[in-house]
Design a protein around this motif. Structure first.
Motif, mmCIF file in Angstrom:
data_model
loop_
_atom_site.group_PDB
_atom_site.id
_atom_site.type_symbol
_atom_site.label_atom_id
_atom_site.label_comp_id
_atom_site.label_asym_id
_atom_site.label_seq_id
_atom_site.Cartn_x
_atom_site.Cartn_y
_atom_site.Cartn_z
ATOM 1 N N TYR A 1 33.404 -34.261 13.827
ATOM 2 C CA TYR A 1 31.823 -34.293 13.008
ATOM 3 C C TYR A 1 31.090 -35.780 13.061
ATOM 4 O O TYR A 1 31.912 -36.767 13.010
ATOM 5 C CB TYR A 1 31.858 -33.452 11.858
ATOM 6 N N ASN B 1 28.125 -31.186 14.672
ATOM 7 C CA ASN B 1 29.329 -30.968 15.357
ATOM 8 C C ASN B 1 29.306 -31.741 16.650
ATOM 9 O O ASN B 1 28.229 -32.242 16.984
ATOM 10 C CB ASN B 1 29.877 -29.655 15.343
ATOM 11 N N VAL C 1 25.303 -33.199 8.835
ATOM 12 C CA VAL C 1 26.423 -33.108 9.575
ATOM 13 C C VAL C 1 26.224 -32.444 10.786
ATOM 14 O O VAL C 1 25.659 -31.150 10.785
ATOM 15 C CB VAL C 1 27.519 -32.389 8.366
#
Length: 83
Positions: A65, A37, A35
């Motif tokens: 994200y 940003n 994951v």
């Protein structure tokens, strides 16, 4: 054998309040979920299996994200909004 390499990554709900579930089609044993940003910083990196159905991002800040599923044969990226 699936000629298309399995279904693309589906992430739901999207937007999400932090608990994110995914449908990955047929997963290989060593798939990983990253994951990121919007700045490209890694927020989470974990190994998943066909039995894994979700991740908890409720401690992450609200925003956009990118969830990236990587296997030995493909990489799928999905945009996720945390609200």
């Amino acid at each position: 054998n699936d000629a298309q390499g399995g279904a693309a990554l589906e992430v739901y709900p999207n937007p999400s309040n932090g608990l994110v579930y995914f449908n990955t089609g047929s997963l290989e044993a060593n798939a990983s979920i990253r994951v990121l940003n919007v700045l490209g910083q890694e927020v989470l990196n974990t190994t998943v299996s066909a039995a894994t159905s979700g991740i908890d991002l409720s401690s992450a800040a609200k925003g956009i994200y990118f969830i990236q599923l990587s296997t030995t044969t493909r990489v799928d990226t999905v945009r996720l909004i945390l609200k």
